[in-house]
Scaffold this motif. Structure first.
Motif, short mmCIF file in Angstrom:
data_model
loop_
_atom_site.label_atom_id
_atom_site.label_comp_id
_atom_site.label_asym_id
_atom_site.label_seq_id
_atom_site.Cartn_x
_atom_site.Cartn_y
_atom_site.Cartn_z
N ARG A 218 101.97 3.35 -81.36
CA ARG A 218 100.62 3.01 -81.80
C ARG A 218 100.47 1.46 -81.40
O ARG A 218 99.45 0.87 -81.21
N ARG A 219 101.59 0.65 -81.73
CA ARG A 219 101.37 -0.71 -81.38
C ARG A 219 101.15 -0.87 -79.73
O ARG A 219 100.47 -1.60 -79.34
N GLU A 220 101.97 -0.14 -78.94
CA GLU A 220 101.69 -0.10 -77.58
C GLU A 220 100.03 0.02 -77.26
O GLU A 220 99.52 -0.45 -76.53
N GLU A 221 99.36 1.13 -77.86
CA GLU A 221 98.20 1.64 -77.90
C GLU A 221 97.29 0.49 -78.39
O GLU A 221 96.29 0.26 -77.73
N VAL A 222 97.60 -0.16 -79.51
CA VAL A 222 96.60 -1.32 -79.78
C VAL A 222 96.67 -2.47 -78.88
O VAL A 222 95.63 -3.08 -78.63
N TYR A 247 92.18 8.38 -84.28
CA TYR A 247 91.49 8.45 -85.56
C TYR A 247 92.06 7.37 -86.40
O TYR A 247 91.55 6.75 -87.00
N TRP A 248 93.72 7.18 -86.23
CA TRP A 248 93.97 6.34 -87.26
C TRP A 248 93.79 4.68 -87.00
O TRP A 248 94.00 4.00 -87.82
N LEU A 249 93.06 4.31 -85.92
CA LEU A 249 92.72 3.10 -85.87
C LEU A 249 91.51 2.72 -86.82
O LEU A 249 91.24 1.50 -87.26
N PHE A 250 90.80 3.61 -87.38
CA PHE A 250 89.88 3.44 -88.15
C PHE A 250 90.15 3.39 -89.60
O PHE A 250 89.34 3.02 -90.64
N LYS A 253 91.91 6.92 -94.13
CA LYS A 253 90.98 8.13 -95.04
C LYS A 253 90.65 9.19 -93.77
O LYS A 253 89.93 10.22 -94.12
N TYR A 254 90.86 8.96 -92.67
CA TYR A 254 90.61 9.96 -91.57
C TYR A 254 91.66 10.83 -91.02
O TYR A 254 92.76 10.37 -91.08
N VAL A 255 91.63 11.81 -90.81
CA VAL A 255 92.41 12.81 -90.71
C VAL A 255 92.61 13.46 -89.20
O VAL A 255 93.64 13.90 -88.72
N ARG A 256 91.61 13.38 -88.58
CA ARG A 256 91.59 13.64 -87.17
C ARG A 256 90.14 13.53 -86.36
O ARG A 256 89.09 13.27 -87.25
N VAL A 257 90.15 13.57 -85.15
CA VAL A 257 88.82 13.74 -84.33
C VAL A 257 88.38 15.20 -84.19
O VAL A 257 88.84 16.10 -83.64
N LEU A 258 87.06 15.34 -84.73
CA LEU A 258 86.57 16.86 -84.52
C LEU A 258 86.70 17.44 -83.00
O LEU A 258 86.31 16.23 -82.14
N PRO A 259 86.61 18.52 -82.97
CA PRO A 259 87.09 18.87 -81.45
C PRO A 259 85.35 19.17 -80.81
O PRO A 259 85.52 19.31 -79.39
N ARG A 260 84.62 18.62 -81.40
CA ARG A 260 83.28 19.15 -80.94
C ARG A 260 82.28 17.66 -80.96
O ARG A 260 82.20 17.02 -82.26
N ALA A 393 93.79 -2.49 -87.39
CA ALA A 393 94.82 -1.49 -87.07
C ALA A 393 96.14 -1.99 -86.89
O ALA A 393 97.10 -1.58 -87.43
N GLU A 394 96.10 -3.20 -86.13
CA GLU A 394 97.41 -3.71 -86.11
C GLU A 394 98.04 -4.31 -87.37
O GLU A 394 99.23 -4.17 -87.61
N ARG A 395 97.34 -4.93 -88.33
CA ARG A 395 97.80 -5.49 -89.60
C ARG A 395 98.47 -3.98 -90.64
O ARG A 395 99.35 -4.32 -91.31
N SER A 396 97.65 -3.16 -90.38
CA SER A 396 97.99 -1.93 -91.25
C SER A 396 99.50 -1.43 -90.60
O SER A 396 100.28 -0.79 -91.41
N LEU A 397 99.66 -1.46 -89.23
CA LEU A 397 100.89 -0.95 -88.80
C LEU A 397 101.93 -1.99 -89.37
O LEU A 397 103.02 -1.53 -89.60
#
Length: 411
Positions: A218-222, A247-250, A253-260, A393-397
């Motif tokens: 995740r840190r690499e992705e950020v 989804y964790w970037l936001f 409280k979010y559990v996933r990106v919807l498939p549609r 996102a970086e601070r949360s990590l």
């Protein structure tokens, strides 16, 4: 003016400064900032200076204050005797995770004479605007080397969260020219992965290998997203592909990106997020390079037309879903077994990056103020910049690492 005279001019701005005093950094180092700013044609408010005395406080001094987050160029002020390989490596790792140009300003005292110089400067490859500015600085002082680095090379854990023994080990690797990839491959071949995980945590219970792997990725992705956001040619399509299912970037409280992504006949959403309570949050992504992100209106900054257009587009999405809510919910339940609640749907617009307005003398704090005023009059839509999203996102990590370490130390 000779190079020696320029160094003396720099030193003169710092002599007599009470570095430990609890004075705002911009006030304490005002003359120094003005000199550096004039050398590269940037406004003084584009710089943030702060004293750094140890590897563990690099990120604290340079990133965890609101003022620091609003500046394009960072200056680490290092007193005589406090520079070490560990501190240098920590500064480099911080730069790789943050992405903003970092200048190391070093003090040397010899025979009672105080002398200052720029020891090094780091800048991201591809950040042409910052590279050109720092090359002017290098030409002015001719005493330091400008290092261009790939921001995506970021190490996996912040130095402030690592034990001193691990920081020392990483510094030794840097000095020996050992790449992280080669080191990891050697560890795998020797079958010592578990031992490495225990050593990295520096605690009695240690972090699990799975936690380390997730955090590292995740840190690499950020870091990669920061690099893309700082590149003017990056489009919203590129960022949408890069963010993808993250989804964790936001937030938590979010559990996933919807498939549609298409709920209604006319609209397709960039990122539809599923909340833990079953409601839906729409994310609308725009490009990071927005020249009209904010504009001056009667001595106040207000959001520009591109921001207003993006919000209006998103409001139309919400209105359409409101009109078709019952039909959409039934269709999703019957066709893809997706049971969601569209009565409480809300949205976020991510647009622009303050870095691209630095040449206009507009600071991040001024942009933040304009966005806060605008958001205060919205109810179901929130607007933020890519800097806001990725810094959060970086601070949360970072906080996750610190919480894990503190919990394990209590065992």
């Amino acid at each position: 003016m000779t190079p020696e005279e320029k160094i003396e001019q720099l030193s003169a701005t710092l002599r007599g400064v009470n570095h430990p005093a609890p004075v705002i950094s911009h006030v304490k180092y005002r003359k120094t900032v003005e000199l550096l700013a004039s050398a590269i044609g940037q406004p003084p408010n584009a710089f943030y200076p702060s004293r750094v005395s140890a590897p563990s406080n690099v990120s604290v001094r340079l990133a965890q204050s609101k003022t620091a987050l609003g500046n394009a160029f960072l200056i680490a002020v290092i007193l005589d005797g406090e520079l070490s390989p560990q501190l240098s490596s920590a500064a480099k790792r911080f730069f790789l995770s943050d992405g903003r140009p970092l200048i190391l300003l070093q003090q040397k005292i010899s025979n009672g004479v105080e002398r200052w110089s720029i020891g090094a400067a780091f800048v991201a490859k591809g950040d042409r605007k910052s590279i050109d500015s720092l090359k002017l600085l290098a030409d002015f002082f001719t005493t330091f080397h400008l290092t261009e680095l790939e921001v995506s090379e970021s190490l996996t854990l912040p130095s402030s969260a690592l034990p001193a023994k691990v920081v020392s080990m990483l510094s030794a690797m840097d000095e020996a020219g050992i790449s992280p990839t080669e080191f990891a491959q050697a560890v795998i071949e020797r079958g010592e992965v578990d031992d490495l995980m225990a050593a990295l945590t520096g605690t009695r219970v240690g972090l699990s290998a799975a936690e380390i792997a997730v955090l590292s990725k995740r840190r690499e992705e950020v870091a990669e997203l920061k690099r893309l956001a700082l590149t003017p040619r990056t489009t919203e399509t590129t960022l949408q592909a890069a963010i993808s299912n993250k989804y964790w970037l936001f937030g938590g409280k979010y559990v996933r990106v919807l498939p549609r992504r298409r709920f209604t006949l006319l609209d397709e959403f960039d990122i539809p997020l599923l909340c833990a309570d079953g409601s839906v949050h729409i994310v609308e992504l725009k490009g990071p390079f927005i020249e009209s992100l904010v504009t001056d209106q009667r001595k106040h900054f207000i959001v520009g037309n591109e921001v207003h257009r993006a919000v209006s587009q998103t409001i139309n999405y919400l209105r359409t879903i409101d009109d078709q809510r019952a039909v959409v919910q039934t269709e999703l339940r019957e066709e893809i077994n997706l049971d969601i609640d569209l009565r409480r749907i809300h949205a976020t617009v991510v647009i622009g990056h303050p870095h691209h307005l630095n040449d206009r003398g507009i600071t991040r704090s001024q942009i933040d103020q304009a966005f806060r005023a605008y958001n205060s009059h919205l109810s179901r839509v929130n607007v933020m910049t890519y800097a806001d999203l990725l810094d959060s996102a970086e601070r949360s990590l970072t906080f996750e690492v610190e919480a894990w370490l503190q919990a394990s130390d209590r065992v």
